[in-house]
Scaffold this motif. Structure first.
Motif, PDB file in Angstrom:
ATOM      1  N   ASN A   2       6.382  43.678 -13.606  1.00 12.00           N
ATOM      2  CA  ASN A   2       6.421  43.688 -15.062  1.00 12.00           C
ATOM      3  C   ASN A   2       6.473  42.276 -15.639  1.00 12.00           C
ATOM      4  O   ASN A   2       6.713  41.298 -14.942  1.00 12.00           O
TER       5      ASN A   2
ATOM      6  N   PRO B 242       8.094  39.245 -17.965  1.00  7.31           N
ATOM      7  CA  PRO B 242       9.483  38.749 -17.965  1.00  7.31           C
ATOM      8  C   PRO B 242      10.273  39.224 -19.178  1.00  7.31           C
ATOM      9  O   PRO B 242       9.708  39.637 -20.202  1.00  7.31           O
ATOM     10  N   SER B 243      11.582  39.126 -19.055  1.00  6.06           N
ATOM     11  CA  SER B 243      12.461  39.493 -20.173  1.00  6.06           C
ATOM     12  C   SER B 243      12.431  38.439 -21.271  1.00  6.06           C
ATOM     13  O   SER B 243      12.887  38.693 -22.389  1.00  6.06           O
TER      14      SER B 243
ATOM     15  N   ASN C  46      11.244  40.330 -25.187  1.00  7.69           N
ATOM     16  CA  ASN C  46      11.664  40.998 -23.953  1.00  7.69           C
ATOM     17  C   ASN C  46      10.619  42.059 -23.614  1.00  7.69           C
ATOM     18  O   ASN C  46      10.606  43.149 -24.182  1.00  7.69           O
TER      19      ASN C  46
ATOM     20  N   SER D  35      10.099  43.164 -20.428  1.00 10.86           N
ATOM     21  CA  SER D  35      10.389  43.514 -19.035  1.00 10.86           C
ATOM     22  C   SER D  35      10.092  44.972 -18.698  1.00 10.86           C
ATOM     23  O   SER D  35      10.026  45.327 -17.514  1.00 10.86           O
TER      24      SER D  35
END
Length: 381
Positions: free
Chosen positions: A297, A299-300, A349, A351
């Motif tokens: 996924n 990144p945050s 975010n 994620s």
């Protein structure tokens, strides 16, 4: 695209910010070494968003949002310097959308000379350019071959006038042995050559200090050279000579860290949109950013750099739309925000979203009367 109007023989040494003459002795090969983009075509707005025009008649590229990388021969020395104006964000130097900053300090590679090479310098701007696109440097020789792109506002013919509009051209790599047959004093450890044996395409006067680039494995631009010198412009059997960034990048990074200021270049993989996208009045437009080769996924803290040129930014609602359709709001509209342009970096975010696929920077114009375009979008993973 080569050095800025560089007549070496008998050239006077001028203060940084006033001319781009070499301050060292004439090259051993003799002759007139001059750099612009000859045989080029006009670049599209936002195609090379990190390009910078310097007021002394040289080019450069944003290394961080407060540091410009250019050629050592474009400046006269190291120290405080407020005389240079850097122009960023436009292909048309007369555009009202241009962003300008004055210099505050210049660092000229102390090891540079025409006999030793190392033709690089850093210019620190008085303040960062928020959201500025930056150009990563090649840190190995992996990209020092193939076909390169050169860009600049220099002359389009040898001895001609410098340009109002940014030009681009492609030139092939020239091996060291071939290049040294034209330039016996060429420094193979720190210089790289590019051009056609028949001539016709080259950098020229006013292109000095600008970047020579190519795509990396992920399809993103990476800087492999700095326009340094050449004999004439686009002459047969005289390729352009460029400072070899892969051999110099460590020293550049070290000095940039010491200069401080601005946001350091991203260490992650960067994916960018291509070309400009018009935002119609009371309409919606999207710029695509294709991401591939990233595991799992997003990144945050996904960095989203936005460069939107618009005459009333309060008209705009801006979203990042993930490949699965999830939308992340970056900016709301505001009828009281009458300033121009949206040039900023946002963090979202993401994620919960798979990284690979086509991401969209979506701009919606919700009020009538003003228009603009998406110049670029950049995601850093």
């Amino acid at each position: 695209m080569r050095r800025a109007a560089l007549v070496v023989a008998g050239a006077a040494t001028l203060a940084a910010g006033t001319a781009a003459h070499a301050s060292a002795a004439p090259p051993a090969d003799g002759g007139t070494y001059t750099p612009q983009v000859v045989g080029g075509t006009q670049a599209a707005q936002g195609e090379f968003p990190w390009m910078v025009r310097l007021s002394m008649g040289c080019g450069g590229a944003m290394y961080t949002d407060q540091l410009v990388l250019t050629a050592a021969h474009c400046v006269n020395g190291t120290g405080n310097n407020t005389s240079i104006t850097a122009t960023y964000g436009v292909v048309d130097l007369q555009s009202s959308s241009k962003v300008t900053r004055q210099s505050t300090y210049v660092y000229r590679n102390p090891g540079y000379s025409t006999s030793a090479g190392g033709d690089w310098a850093l210019i620190k701007l008085a303040s960062p350019i928020s959201g500025a696109a930056t150009l990563p440097l090649a840190t190995s020789t992996a990209y020092d071959s193939g076909t390169f792109t050169v860009i600049g506002w220099g002359a389009a013919t040898e001895g001609g006038a410098q340009q109002r509009y940014l030009l681009k051209a492609q030139v092939p790599f020239v091996d060291d042995t071939t290049c040294k047959s034209s330039y016996p004093s060429m420094k193979t450890a720190v210089e790289i050559c590019a051009g056609y044996p028949q001539g016709g395409t080259d950098t020229c006067q006013g292109d000095s200090g600008g970047p020579m680039v190519r795509r990396d494995g992920a399809g993103n631009w990476i800087q492999v050279g700095i326009v340094s010198y050449g004999q004439g412009c686009a002459r047969p059997n005289y390729p352009g000579v460029y400072a070899q960034v892969s051999a110099l990048s460590s020293a550049i990074a070290t000095q940039a860290a010491q200069l401080g200021g601005g946001t350091t270049p991203p260490t992650g993989t960067v994916f960018s949109s291509s070309g400009t996208v018009t935002i119609p009045d009371l309409g919606t437009a999207s710029a695509n950013v294709v991401v591939s080769g990233i595991s799992g996924n997003a990144p945050s803290a996904l960095s989203v750099s936005v460069d939107i040129r618009h005459t009333y930014r309060g008209d705009l609602v801006v979203d990042l739309v993930a490949p699965n359709g999830t939308a992340f709001r970056l900016k709301n509209s505001s009828s009281s925000d009458s300033a121009d342009n949206v040039i900023a970096t946002y963090t979202v975010n993401a994620s919960a979203v798979a990284a690979n696929g086509t991401w969209k920077l979506r701009a919606q114009d919700v009020y009538s009367g003003d228009t603009g375009y998406i110049a670029s979008a950049k995601l850093t993973f």
